[in-house]
Design an enzyme around this catalytic site. Structure first.
Site, PDB file in Angstrom:
ATOM      1  N   GLY A 387      -4.623   9.316  -0.463  1.00 20.09           N
ATOM      2  CA  GLY A 387      -3.201   9.054  -0.319  1.00 20.09           C
ATOM      3  C   GLY A 387      -2.680   8.285  -1.514  1.00 20.09           C
ATOM      4  N   GLY A 389      -0.247   5.158  -2.348  1.00 19.13           N
ATOM      5  CA  GLY A 389       0.519   4.050  -1.794  1.00 19.13           C
ATOM      6  C   GLY A 389       1.486   3.517  -2.814  1.00 19.13           C
ATOM      7  N   GLY A 390       2.163   2.451  -2.436  1.00 18.12           N
ATOM      8  CA  GLY A 390       3.114   1.846  -3.351  1.00 18.12           C
ATOM      9  C   GLY A 390       2.438   1.373  -4.621  1.00 18.12           C
ATOM     10  N   GLN A 391       1.187   0.995  -4.502  1.00 23.73           N
ATOM     11  CA  GLN A 391       0.547   0.378  -5.657  1.00 23.73           C
ATOM     12  C   GLN A 391      -0.428   1.279  -6.383  1.00 23.73           C
ATOM     13  OE1 GLN A 391      -1.216  -3.372  -4.746  1.00 23.73           O
ATOM     14  NE2 GLN A 391       0.207  -3.622  -3.088  1.00 23.73           N
ATOM     15  N   GLY A 392      -0.649   2.469  -5.908  1.00 20.37           N
ATOM     16  CA  GLY A 392      -1.583   3.312  -6.636  1.00 20.37           C
ATOM     17  C   GLY A 392      -2.156   4.415  -5.775  1.00 20.37           C
ATOM     18  N   LYS A 408      -9.119   2.072  -4.533  1.00 20.29           N
ATOM     19  CA  LYS A 408      -7.702   2.040  -4.884  1.00 20.29           C
ATOM     20  C   LYS A 408      -7.549   1.832  -6.384  1.00 20.29           C
ATOM     21  CE  LYS A 408      -4.409  -1.127  -3.617  1.00 20.29           C
ATOM     22  NZ  LYS A 408      -3.592  -1.784  -2.609  1.00 20.29           N
ATOM     23  N   ASP A 501       4.370  -7.003   3.849  1.00 25.15           N
ATOM     24  CA  ASP A 501       4.695  -5.574   3.806  1.00 25.15           C
ATOM     25  C   ASP A 501       4.100  -4.870   5.026  1.00 25.15           C
ATOM     26  OD1 ASP A 501       5.906  -3.339   2.859  1.00 25.15           O
ATOM     27  OD2 ASP A 501       4.557  -3.011   1.165  1.00 25.15           O
TER      28      ASP A 501
END
Ligand SMILES: *[C@@H]1O[C@H](CO)[C@@H](O)[C@H](O)[C@H]1NC(C)=O
Ligand SMILES: *[C@@H]1O[C@H](CO)[C@@H](O)[C@H](O)[C@H]1NC(C)=O
Ligand SMILES: *[C@@H]1O[C@H](CO)[C@@H](O)[C@H](O)[C@H]1NC(C)=O
Ligand SMILES: *[C@@H]1O[C@H](CO)[C@@H](O)[C@H](O)[C@H]1NC(C)=O
Ligand SMILES: *[C@@H]1O[C@H](CO)[C@@H](O)[C@H](O)[C@H]1NC(C)=O
Ligand SMILES: *[C@@H]1O[C@H](CO)[C@@H](O)[C@H](O)[C@H]1NC(C)=O
Ligand SMILES: *[C@@H]1O[C@H](CO)[C@@H](O)[C@H](O)[C@H]1NC(C)=O
Length: 677
Positions: A387, A389-392, A408, A501
């Protein structure tokens, strides 16, 4: 005459030597010259954002990672690429016949603010969210087509056209486009809605031609701002800009530029070469003077025995060039050896060690080797992506002993991801809880730092809740698990912290559907005196505590708010933000509030899960979610209370009839509900 030829030959020889050795990696692909930091082979490009694939047959160059055609690259940090338009077609009832209503447009770099964003079509209802750090940049678009006069030239919502400017610094655009259900009036004029980015000046809207099928255009040029690194000039300490060049801070990262009097490539050693001003026609000296070029400039002198000077200076240049070439070769081999060490530093190895020391824990974090991670992810193969995500990007990895891990990896283009990554390491290293995704270690030798977690197999709560249907019992249990974990994080963890978050996309379920909280990149550890922290607002639209948003004052109650929204999603099966609803009901929270006010809370319950037995439980959960999402932080319960109430609800599940009798004595409202069904 003879001597002139000799000099010419010498110069030719020199240029051959310098081209073959010093212009390293310079190649051509069709009309495009590819220069470092871009490159077509592995040791030529600067990092994973820069590889270019050249299609020899069509003579076209592509950014290899995203498969976008490159038209033009300027070493000043601009690049022109081609991007596809996106097209969604509808039938007369507003049903999608082709394309998608949800889309993402993204780049490894950032979109230039010289682009425009167009949405073209009749009866559009659309919302686009630009991913700009620290802002919630949403641009909405509702169009009509007041036929029959379809405006030409100017873009207006009445003519079926929305044009938005881009916020500088955005690298991603998330898009939700829909249409009114009844397209009877507009179907003939406008069968499909088109959305696209385009460099300003390259497209003019024409209602007559474009509503039909956008003149069959499928690609437009888009301007991209690239930078050599994410850090500022000050952070980079002039490391990426070579001699005779200046470092220039950009909105995101920095670029380099040859100084005045020099030209060439500032990103390679000796890339900025002196300009021979004497050869430029506009810098002539007077009739009786001779022009003499100097490094970075030139001057005029009375005419002398010029040929000898020229020859001597050429031999001088030959020696200098040979020395330069030698240095370049030596530099390249040194660079490779130093690379890993430097990356470790860049990726915050030292920062990490320091932070771990400061936080006073004795956490055992394994440092993984780059080779191990590469082998485990099959060299970051696409099929291993779990997937984004917002960060990578999150990859699945299988270690040599068959243990599964999740990795990640920050997107290389991301703004200063190192800080967030280090933050996550520090936060997670201090937490050991069954409902928190466990951090196993990290790898700092790679281009971007990698975090290694235990592998959790069941997908996110977001996917499970909105992709399929979760039974209510699971939803309630998951809510209780999350609440319990947040309560632990807020008050019982070794160092209390606020997650900041909380949302379904950050909750991962394992194969028994047990919840694990993840993504601690924006979390904040609370100092011991537990005062409120003033921080930059981070979070996700729809979940951000309005009080925190307005005041930047962070407290545990911000998580309570986000949890309230998450609980509403569990109760209703609907997403936190739903752009197509009218303004007052766009946010799930306001939707719930008006339902409560009008005494029709049962309308918001997810029809797929509600039944006679659990109706009361769901109702109670809805009331609880509303208390969590109160505007004033002090009116919200704390997480411990919330967890206790949810556990209570779960326990009373079997005996709901008795509960309702007890409660109905206290609360008249509940009687209404029980009578209603
Ligand atoms: C290269 O440039 C020439 C002239 O500018 C142009 O006609 C040609 O189409 C270009 N080729 C490609 C592949 O862009
Ligand atoms: C490439 O960029 C240069 C300078 O920015 C410009 O003059 C040229 O027209 C551009 N070429 C194309 C094909 O856009
Ligand atoms: C753009 O469209 C073309 C033709 O439909 C397709 O081959 C190509 O893969 C698309 N490019 C991207 C980046 O989606
Ligand atoms: C759609 O709109 C047309 C014209 O406004 C109207 O005649 C028709 O009844 C509408 N259809 C539906 C299903 O509402
Ligand atoms: C758009 O219109 C402007 C002004 O009328 C004109 O200068 C420009 O060339 C047009 N651009 C295109 C792509 O047609
Ligand atoms: C678009 O393509 C269709 C089918 O290929 C063709 O009939 C039509 O003339 C084209 N329109 C324009 C404006 O080029
Ligand atoms: C970086 O370069 C600038 C001028 O280009 C200079 O003033 C500054 O001292 C340099 N900084 C370092 C750390 O070398």
């Amino acid at each position: 005459m003879l001597r002139d030829n000799y000099v010419g030959f010498l110069l030719l020889l020199l240029s051959l030597i310098s081209n073959s050795v010093c212009d390293y990696c310079k190649t051509k692909c069709g009309n495009l010259t590819i220069d470092y930091p871009f490159g077509t082979s592995r040791d030529c490009y600067h990092d994973e954002r820069f590889p270019i694939r050249c299609n020899q047959k069509e003579q076209k160059a592509f950014l290899a990672r995203q498969n976008l055609q490159v038209l033009n690259i300027s070493l000043d940090g601009e690049m022109q690429i081609l991007m596809n338009t996106s097209r969604t077609c509808y039938n007369i009832n507003g049903g999608v016949t082709k394309g998608q209503e949800h889309g993402v447009i993204s780049t490894d770099f950032t979109f230039s603010s010289k682009n425009q964003f167009f949405r073209i079509g009749c009866s559009i209802i659309s919302s686009a969210e630009f991913d700009v750090p620290m802002t919630l940049a949403i641009t909405e678009c509702i169009t009509y087509c007041s036929s029959p006069q379809l405006n030409d030239g100017s873009c207006s919502v009445r003519g079926g056209c929305c044009r938005s400017l881009l916020d500088p610094g955005s690298s991603k655009l998330e898009l939700e486009t829909m249409t009114y259900p009844n397209r009877t009036d507009v179907f003939d004029v406008n069968p499909c809605i088109h959305t696209f980015l385009v460099q300003a000046g390259y497209y003019n809207f024409s209602g007559r031609e474009d509503l039909k099928n956008l003149r069959n255009l499928t690609q437009f040029p888009v301007l991209i701002d690239w930078s050599i690194s994410d850090s500022t000039c000050e952070q980079a300490e002039n490391k990426s800009c070579y001699e005779n060049s200046d470092c220039i801070n950009r909105r995101h990262g920095h670029t380099c530029k040859c100084q005045e009097g020099f030209q060439g490539n500032p990103y390679i050693p000796n890339g900025c070469q002196d300009i021979d001003e004497c050869k430029l026609s506009d810098r002539h000296c007077a009739e009786h003077e001779t022009c003499r070029n100097t490094v970075g400039s030139f001057h005029c002198k009375k005419r002398k025995e010029w040929k000898i000077i020229l020859l001597a200076s050429n031999i001088g240049i030959l020696v200098v060039l040979l020395v330069i070439c030698g240095l370049v070769l030596k530099f390249k081999s040194q660079q490779k050896a130093k690379c890993r060490e430097k990356r470790f530093e860049e990726n915050g190895g030292i920062l990490l060690a320091q932070r771990l020391l400061d936080s006073g824990t004795h956490a055992s974090i394994k440092i993984f080797k780059e080779e191990e991670i590469k082998a485990a992810t099959n060299n970051y193969h696409e099929t291993r992506i779990l997937g984004e995500g917002g960060q990578g990007i999150v990859y699945k990895g299988i270690m040599s002993d068959n243990t599964e891990i999740a990795i990640k990896k920050a997107r290389v283009g991301d703004r200063n991801p190192v800080g967030q990554f280090i933050n996550e390491v520090v936060v997670l290293s201090q937490i050991n809880h069954p409902h928190v995704v466990r951090l196993l270690g990290c790898c700092l030798e790679t281009q971007v730092p990698l975090l290694v977690y235990e592998f959790v197999s069941g997908g996110t709560l977001y996917d499970n809740l909105f992709g399929s249907s979760l039974p209510w019992e699971d939803r309630l249990r998951i809510a209780a698990e999350i609440a319990g974990t947040l309560s632990y994080l807020h008050s019982s963890a070794p160092v209390p912290l606020v997650h900041r978050d909380v949302k379904p996309a950050n909750v991962i379920l394992d194969d028994t559907l047990s919840a694990k909280i993840s993504d601690f990149g924006s979390s904040r550890l609370f100092p011991a005196d537990r005062e409120q922290l003033k921080t930059l607002v981070q979070g996700t639209i729809g979940y951000v505590d309005p009080e925190y948003f307005n005041t930047s004052m962070l407290s545990e109650k911000s998580d309570v708010y986000s949890f309230g929204v998450l609980l509403m999603e569990l109760v209703s099966g609907e997403k936190a933000v739903f752009f197509i609803r009218p303004q007052t009901e766009k946010y799930l929270v306001t939707h719930f509030e008006s339902a409560l006010k009008e005494n029709r809370l049962s309308d918001v319950m997810d029809r797929r899960v509600v039944n006679e037995e659990n109706r009361w439980q769901i109702y109670e959960a809805a009331l609880l979610s509303l208390r969590c999402a109160k505007v004033k932080g002090e009116e919200r319960p704390d997480m411990r209370q919330v967890a206790a109430e949810l556990e209570g609800l779960r326990a009373s599940g079997a005996t709901w009839v008795e509960s309702i009798n007890i409660r109905s004595l206290k609360l008249n409202k509940v009687i209404d509900i029980s009578l209603e069904y």
